[in-house]
Design a protein around this motif. Sequence first.
Motif, mmCIF file in Angstrom:
data_model
loop_
_atom_site.group_PDB
_atom_site.id
_atom_site.type_symbol
_atom_site.label_atom_id
_atom_site.label_comp_id
_atom_site.label_asym_id
_atom_site.label_seq_id
_atom_site.Cartn_x
_atom_site.Cartn_y
_atom_site.Cartn_z
ATOM 1 N N PRO A 63 35.012 -4.037 71.947
ATOM 2 C CA PRO A 63 34.877 -4.273 70.473
ATOM 3 C C PRO A 63 33.822 -3.161 69.791
ATOM 4 N N PRO A 64 33.756 -3.168 68.427
ATOM 5 C CA PRO A 64 32.620 -2.202 67.994
ATOM 6 C C PRO A 64 31.373 -2.341 68.344
ATOM 7 N N THR A 65 30.550 -1.166 68.685
ATOM 8 C CA THR A 65 28.881 -1.603 69.067
ATOM 9 C C THR A 65 28.251 -2.105 67.708
ATOM 10 N N THR A 66 27.865 -3.148 67.594
ATOM 11 C CA THR A 66 26.957 -3.397 66.502
ATOM 12 C C THR A 66 26.211 -4.689 66.794
ATOM 13 N N THR A 67 25.244 -5.062 66.139
ATOM 14 C CA THR A 67 24.320 -6.164 66.060
ATOM 15 C C THR A 67 24.842 -7.269 65.143
ATOM 16 N N VAL A 68 25.701 -6.886 64.347
ATOM 17 C CA VAL A 68 26.149 -7.789 63.378
ATOM 18 C C VAL A 68 27.217 -8.804 63.876
ATOM 19 N N PRO A 69 27.168 -10.165 63.771
ATOM 20 C CA PRO A 69 28.156 -10.988 64.388
ATOM 21 C C PRO A 69 29.527 -10.721 63.891
ATOM 22 N N ARG A 70 30.570 -11.054 64.556
ATOM 23 C CA ARG A 70 31.842 -10.822 64.252
ATOM 24 C C ARG A 70 32.193 -11.545 63.224
ATOM 25 N N ALA A 71 31.912 -12.626 63.224
ATOM 26 C CA ALA A 71 32.151 -13.594 62.098
ATOM 27 C C ALA A 71 31.809 -13.209 60.822
ATOM 28 N N ARG A 72 30.717 -12.448 60.783
ATOM 29 C CA ARG A 72 30.187 -11.850 59.180
ATOM 30 C C ARG A 72 31.205 -10.562 59.109
ATOM 31 N N VAL A 73 31.529 -9.871 59.879
ATOM 32 C CA VAL A 73 32.364 -8.802 59.524
ATOM 33 C C VAL A 73 33.631 -9.235 59.255
ATOM 34 N N PHE A 74 34.201 -10.262 59.998
ATOM 35 C CA PHE A 74 35.473 -10.837 59.392
ATOM 36 C C PHE A 74 35.624 -11.466 58.033
ATOM 37 N N GLU A 75 34.410 -12.140 57.662
ATOM 38 C CA GLU A 75 34.220 -12.707 56.260
ATOM 39 C C GLU A 75 34.392 -11.574 55.350
ATOM 40 N N LEU A 76 33.792 -10.353 55.333
ATOM 41 C CA LEU A 76 33.979 -9.338 54.724
ATOM 42 C C LEU A 76 35.487 -8.893 54.628
ATOM 43 N N VAL A 77 36.145 -8.969 55.870
ATOM 44 C CA VAL A 77 37.752 -8.400 55.809
ATOM 45 C C VAL A 77 38.407 -9.511 54.727
ATOM 46 N N ASP A 78 38.255 -10.907 55.347
ATOM 47 C CA ASP A 78 39.126 -11.736 54.486
ATOM 48 C C ASP A 78 38.642 -11.749 53.037
ATOM 49 N N GLU A 98 42.390 -2.108 51.657
ATOM 50 C CA GLU A 98 43.531 -1.731 52.504
ATOM 51 C C GLU A 98 43.285 -0.319 52.956
ATOM 52 N N SER A 99 42.313 0.488 52.673
ATOM 53 C CA SER A 99 41.982 1.816 52.987
ATOM 54 C C SER A 99 40.960 1.862 54.121
ATOM 55 N N LEU A 100 40.458 0.693 54.530
ATOM 56 C CA LEU A 100 39.192 0.570 55.507
ATOM 57 C C LEU A 100 39.567 0.245 56.582
ATOM 58 N N ALA A 101 39.201 1.116 57.840
ATOM 59 C CA ALA A 101 39.215 0.645 59.036
ATOM 60 C C ALA A 101 38.299 -0.368 59.695
ATOM 61 N N ILE A 102 38.384 -1.131 60.747
ATOM 62 C CA ILE A 102 37.497 -2.087 61.255
ATOM 63 C C ILE A 102 36.145 -1.543 61.245
ATOM 64 N N GLU A 103 35.922 -0.189 61.653
ATOM 65 C CA GLU A 103 34.839 0.507 61.815
ATOM 66 C C GLU A 103 33.864 0.473 60.389
ATOM 67 N N ASP A 104 34.744 0.688 59.326
ATOM 68 C CA ASP A 104 34.227 0.674 57.800
ATOM 69 C C ASP A 104 33.482 -0.649 57.566
ATOM 70 N N PHE A 105 34.109 -1.515 57.793
ATOM 71 C CA PHE A 105 33.796 -3.026 57.384
ATOM 72 C C PHE A 105 32.720 -3.264 58.550
ATOM 73 N N ARG A 159 30.337 -0.977 59.434
ATOM 74 C CA ARG A 159 29.126 -0.426 58.703
ATOM 75 C C ARG A 159 28.700 -0.918 57.542
ATOM 76 N N LEU A 160 29.620 -1.569 56.875
ATOM 77 C CA LEU A 160 29.410 -2.316 55.708
ATOM 78 C C LEU A 160 28.526 -3.639 56.011
ATOM 79 N N ALA A 161 28.707 -4.253 57.027
ATOM 80 C CA ALA A 161 28.144 -5.536 57.483
ATOM 81 C C ALA A 161 26.805 -4.978 57.726
ATOM 82 N N GLU A 162 26.710 -3.918 58.556
ATOM 83 C CA GLU A 162 25.248 -3.399 58.846
ATOM 84 C C GLU A 162 24.461 -3.091 57.692
#
Length: 278
Positions: A212-227, A263-270, A272-275
């Motif tokens: 998974p991407p290296t980050t201190t942000v919880p996956r749930a927070r990143v997925f909330e942004l994706v949704d 639709e133009s963002l990869a998982i790594e972009d999400f 970075r945004l969460a961070e």
Amino acid sequence: MSAPRLLGPAEVRGLVAELDLRPTKQRGQNFVIDPNTVRRIVRESGVGPSDVVIEVGPGLGSLTLALLEVAGRVTAIEVDPVLAERLPRTIAELAPDQAAAFEVVLADALRVETLPGPPPTALVANLPYNVSVPVLLHLMSLLPSLERGLVMVQAEVADRLAARPGSKVYGVPSVKAAWFADVRRAGAVGRNVFWPAPNVDSGLVYWTHREPPTTTVPRARVFELVDAAFAQRRKALRGALRGLGVTEEHLTAAGIDPLTRGESLAIEDFVRLAEAIG
């Protein structure tokens, strides 16, 4: 050691009659009646004697028997108690030499939290189509020992899972699956290999585990942004994410144009945004 005998149309219909089954769309019960198809799935999956395989929704055992031809161990998760009770006997009858390497778990794959036996290395399944993405993501999260997998899903879902940023079918499944794995399309499956035949086409998806991407942000927070980004996919991100408190400054800090769409963002972009939101 003799190879298992596989299920053909006559054997499937015989088991259905014996169990007085009424296949339900709710549980995605479309049974594979073509031995060549299940052998193809197993071949494409690349599993071998060293693999511990998880199968979801084994049904009558069509794919299970083909997996037992080559895998070291197979654990099947089945939600239907009638099918779960019959399956060990089917294995004992048609694959007696492999019966000790098989176990069935009566459970809902969406809610299972632990599995017996050694850590699984592969997931190979004809997933129930109505819950295929949630099941896949749940098991990828639950079982980090999984190295790879091959799943059969609705063709449209297969396209979404394997889509890349910028594609018309790129969306929530594409981004979330990319958190766990590298995903690609692995072929199509015709309707005539099932009984009863589904009214949708099927596709194969192959994936390999990635860290998974290296980050201190919880996956749930990143997925909330994706949704939120895809809930109104025609909206620019500055509008689509406003309800989560995301500002243009957050987007700019993450290196994302506020007028771009999800639709133009990869998982790594999400990530970075969460961070950047903090």
